[in-house]
Design a protein around this motif. Structure first.
Motif, PDB file in Angstrom:
ATOM      1  N   LEU A  10       0.855  -1.281   0.430  1.00 22.08           N
ATOM      2  CA  LEU A  10       0.052  -0.035  -0.165  1.00 22.08           C
ATOM      3  C   LEU A  10       0.981   0.870  -0.051  1.00 22.08           C
ATOM      4  O   LEU A  10       0.079   2.300  -1.016  1.00 22.08           O
ATOM      5  CB  LEU A  10      -1.103  -0.465   1.469  1.00 22.08           C
ATOM      6  N   THR A  11       1.896   1.392   0.718  1.00 18.55           N
ATOM      7  CA  THR A  11       2.671   2.559   0.964  1.00 18.55           C
ATOM      8  C   THR A  11       3.787   2.442  -0.332  1.00 18.55           C
ATOM      9  O   THR A  11       3.602   4.126  -1.319  1.00 18.55           O
ATOM     10  CB  THR A  11       4.060   2.026   1.793  1.00 18.55           C
ATOM     11  N   LEU A  12       3.788   1.360  -1.793  1.00 17.81           N
ATOM     12  CA  LEU A  12       4.876   0.775  -2.606  1.00 17.81           C
ATOM     13  C   LEU A  12       3.469   2.646  -3.765  1.00 17.81           C
ATOM     14  O   LEU A  12       4.199   3.042  -4.229  1.00 17.81           O
ATOM     15  CB  LEU A  12       5.087   0.220  -2.568  1.00 17.81           C
ATOM     16  N   ASP A  13       2.449   1.440  -3.520  1.00 17.90           N
ATOM     17  CA  ASP A  13       1.333   1.806  -4.355  1.00 17.90           C
ATOM     18  C   ASP A  13       1.209   3.443  -4.531  1.00 17.90           C
ATOM     19  O   ASP A  13       0.894   4.398  -5.261  1.00 17.90           O
ATOM     20  CB  ASP A  13       0.004   1.787  -4.096  1.00 17.90           C
ATOM     21  N   VAL A  14       0.809   3.977  -3.258  1.00 15.03           N
ATOM     22  CA  VAL A  14       0.466   4.993  -3.051  1.00 15.03           C
ATOM     23  C   VAL A  14       2.302   6.327  -3.359  1.00 15.03           C
ATOM     24  O   VAL A  14       1.911   7.508  -3.941  1.00 15.03           O
ATOM     25  CB  VAL A  14       0.803   5.983  -1.066  1.00 15.03           C
ATOM     26  N   LEU A  15       3.194   5.667  -2.978  1.00 17.73           N
ATOM     27  CA  LEU A  15       4.262   6.753  -3.392  1.00 17.73           C
ATOM     28  C   LEU A  15       4.473   6.513  -4.505  1.00 17.73           C
ATOM     29  O   LEU A  15       5.206   7.957  -5.090  1.00 17.73           O
ATOM     30  CB  LEU A  15       5.880   6.163  -2.472  1.00 17.73           C
ATOM     31  N   LEU A  16       4.162   5.319  -5.490  1.00 20.59           N
ATOM     32  CA  LEU A  16       4.494   5.532  -6.892  1.00 20.59           C
ATOM     33  C   LEU A  16       3.584   7.174  -7.650  1.00 20.59           C
ATOM     34  O   LEU A  16       3.364   6.894  -8.947  1.00 20.59           O
ATOM     35  CB  LEU A  16       4.717   4.061  -6.966  1.00 20.59           C
ATOM     36  N   SER A  17       2.508   6.515  -6.927  1.00 23.03           N
ATOM     37  CA  SER A  17       0.924   7.541  -7.603  1.00 23.03           C
ATOM     38  C   SER A  17       1.285   8.697  -7.344  1.00 23.03           C
ATOM     39  O   SER A  17       0.717   9.818  -7.626  1.00 23.03           O
ATOM     40  CB  SER A  17      -0.569   7.089  -7.040  1.00 23.03           C
ATOM     41  N   GLU A  18       2.453   9.324  -5.939  1.00 26.53           N
ATOM     42  CA  GLU A  18       2.402  11.075  -5.344  1.00 26.53           C
ATOM     43  C   GLU A  18       3.552  10.898  -6.147  1.00 26.53           C
ATOM     44  O   GLU A  18       3.746  12.695  -6.598  1.00 26.53           O
ATOM     45  CB  GLU A  18       2.388  10.604  -4.162  1.00 26.53           C
ATOM     46  N   GLY A  19       4.368   9.801  -6.767  1.00 28.86           N
ATOM     47  CA  GLY A  19       5.723  10.862  -7.191  1.00 28.86           C
ATOM     48  C   GLY A  19       6.595  11.485  -5.915  1.00 28.86           C
ATOM     49  O   GLY A  19       7.631  12.721  -6.218  1.00 28.86           O
ATOM     50  N   SER A  20       5.834  11.946  -4.663  1.00 23.77           N
ATOM     51  CA  SER A  20       6.942  12.090  -3.445  1.00 23.77           C
ATOM     52  C   SER A  20       5.991  11.833  -2.132  1.00 23.77           C
ATOM     53  O   SER A  20       5.168  11.219  -1.688  1.00 23.77           O
ATOM     54  CB  SER A  20       6.246  13.734  -3.777  1.00 23.77           C
ATOM     55  N   VAL A  21       7.679  11.756  -1.180  1.00 22.84           N
ATOM     56  CA  VAL A  21       6.953  11.055  -0.106  1.00 22.84           C
ATOM     57  C   VAL A  21       6.581  11.832   0.539  1.00 22.84           C
ATOM     58  O   VAL A  21       5.405  11.440   1.538  1.00 22.84           O
ATOM     59  CB  VAL A  21       8.842  11.748   0.875  1.00 22.84           C
ATOM     60  N   ALA A  22       6.249  13.359   0.661  1.00 17.99           N
ATOM     61  CA  ALA A  22       5.754  14.101   1.163  1.00 17.99           C
ATOM     62  C   ALA A  22       4.203  14.539   1.361  1.00 17.99           C
ATOM     63  O   ALA A  22       3.142  14.070   2.247  1.00 17.99           O
ATOM     64  CB  ALA A  22       5.781  15.783   1.353  1.00 17.99           C
ATOM     65  N   GLY A  23       3.384  14.046  -0.482  1.00  9.03           N
ATOM     66  CA  GLY A  23       2.468  14.184  -0.683  1.00  9.03           C
ATOM     67  C   GLY A  23       2.109  12.672  -0.715  1.00  9.03           C
ATOM     68  O   GLY A  23       0.808  12.577   0.126  1.00  9.03           O
ATOM     69  N   ALA A  24       2.638  11.501  -0.653  1.00  6.73           N
ATOM     70  CA  ALA A  24       2.601   9.972   0.389  1.00  6.73           C
ATOM     71  C   ALA A  24       2.654  10.242   1.737  1.00  6.73           C
ATOM     72  O   ALA A  24       1.152   9.422   2.645  1.00  6.73           O
ATOM     73  CB  ALA A  24       3.683   9.372  -0.025  1.00  6.73           C
ATOM     74  N   PRO A  32       6.916  12.541   7.293  1.00  8.19           N
ATOM     75  CA  PRO A  32       7.207  12.568   6.700  1.00  8.19           C
ATOM     76  C   PRO A  32       8.946  12.080   7.594  1.00  8.19           C
ATOM     77  O   PRO A  32       8.734  11.143   6.302  1.00  8.19           O
ATOM     78  CB  PRO A  32       8.198  14.428   6.416  1.00  8.19           C
ATOM     79  N   SER A  33       8.905  11.990   8.390  1.00 10.40           N
ATOM     80  CA  SER A  33      10.042  11.155   8.576  1.00 10.40           C
ATOM     81  C   SER A  33      10.036   9.898   8.473  1.00 10.40           C
ATOM     82  O   SER A  33      10.763   8.516   8.166  1.00 10.40           O
ATOM     83  CB  SER A  33      10.758  11.430  10.266  1.00 10.40           C
ATOM     84  N   ALA A  34       8.853   9.384   8.809  1.00  9.92           N
ATOM     85  CA  ALA A  34       7.553   8.060   8.969  1.00  9.92           C
ATOM     86  C   ALA A  34       7.541   7.598   6.896  1.00  9.92           C
ATOM     87  O   ALA A  34       7.859   6.368   6.965  1.00  9.92           O
ATOM     88  CB  ALA A  34       6.229   7.736   9.797  1.00  9.92           C
ATOM     89  N   MET A  35       7.283   8.004   6.943  1.00 11.64           N
ATOM     90  CA  MET A  35       7.533   7.999   5.606  1.00 11.64           C
ATOM     91  C   MET A  35       8.634   8.306   4.760  1.00 11.64           C
ATOM     92  O   MET A  35       9.015   6.636   3.190  1.00 11.64           O
ATOM     93  CB  MET A  35       6.597   9.163   4.410  1.00 11.64           C
TER      94      MET A  35
END
Length: 308
Positions: A10-24, A32-35
């Motif tokens: 789920l984390t990978l799906d959101v990261l790839l969709s947002e293209g941003s650590v902050a957005g994910a 942000p640190s947990a992400m």
């Protein structure tokens, strides 16, 4: 090797969709640190950086682009599997259910089951399987959806069981049989010639034990493997068949059934299924249908008089 943490999908799906650590992080409601720590774990799991710095932003690696088309459907399937089941629409249900039972069940109950199932769920088909032994493996491996039978001591503890109806044994002979010329006493019954049902080897069953308690013994001229064979032999000879009353109602049309002139315990025929199907709405509907068809008036088959 430790199995991967599937929560990372789920984390990978959101990261790839947002293209941003902050957005994910915002979408997943993480800091942000947990992400960032989650991204580090994903990099370790995949052996790829996934997102790399390009100017002031992040861009996906070729491996990330490859994963983007795979991860999204996987996550959607997982989420769908964890959602509550939607209300069952019998008009749209398309499924083949396999029922396993002893002989006589289809002849007695099959037509009514098929008719009622078709009226409520036109897309449902019923497949009936013979039950030559009491092995519960077909229920466990999913080959069979539902089974009927008398529960024995060797039943696996994980199976679900629900009583369906009570059944008792009756004697059956052809019309005009000499046994019908006078009162059917225990002595008269035992003196007749019999065809006995045994699945494994000739043995003393409940009928023979009940007679033995009265100091009597029947003469068994033939052994067969099931009720259908016993009734076929009795229909064309002077042998007496002793069978389950309700289970064989559809097999003994045109023959004469009588109550046994001695006490023999009734048996409980039950429904059996695997617990993985407990909450399945379609399977619950099927169980209710079988109960409605087979569970009515369980001991009305004989009333103490001779029937034809």
């Amino acid at each position: 090797m430790n199995p991967p943490d599937l929560n990372l999908l789920l984390t990978l799906d959101v990261l790839l969709s947002e293209g941003s650590v902050a957005g994910a992080a915002r979408r997943l409601r993480l800091s942000p640190s947990a992400m960032s720590r989650a991204l580090a774990r994903l990099r370790d799991a995949t052996g790829d950086p996934l997102l790399v710095r390009a100017g002031r932003g992040l861009v996906p690696t070729p491996r990330a682009l490859e994963l983007r088309g795979q991860v999204g459907p996987l996550v959607e399937q997982a989420l769908a599997a964890l959602r509550p089941a939607i209300a069952l629409d019998l008009c749209r249900l398309e499924r083949i259910f396999t029922l396993r039972s002893s002989e006589g069940f289809v002849e007695t109950f099959g037509a009514t089951l098929i008719t009622r199932a078709a009226a409520q769920a036109p897309g449902v088909r019923l497949r009936f399987m013979a039950k030559p032994e009491r092995d519960s493996t077909p229920l466990r491996d999913g080959t069979v959806d539902l089974e009927t039978g008398v529960v024995g001591p060797d039943l696996g503890p994980e199976l679900r069981v629900q009583a369906l109806f009570r059944d008792r044994f009756v004697g059956v002979v052809r019309p005009g049989h000499p046994l019908l010329d006078g009162p059917i006493t225990a002595q008269a019954y035992a003196s007749a010639s019999h065809v006995a049902v045994t699945r494994v080897r000739p043995d003393k069953g409940p009928v023979d034990r009940a007679l033995q308690a009265l100091g009597l013994e029947r003469r068994v001229a033939a052994f067969v493997g099931g009720y259908a064979g016993a009734l076929a032999v009795a229909r064309g000879s002077d042998l007496v068949a002793t069978v389950s009353a309700r289970h064989t109602q559809g097999l003994r049309a045109g023959m004469v059934a009588f109550d046994l002139p001695f006490d023999i315990p009734a048996v409980t025929v039950s429904l059996l299924w695997h617990p993985r199907l407990d909450a399945d709405p379609a399977h619950r509907w099927l169980r209710g249908l079988v109960r409605a068809v087979c569970g009515d008036d369980p001991l009305a088959e004989t009333d103490g008089s001779v029937h034809s």
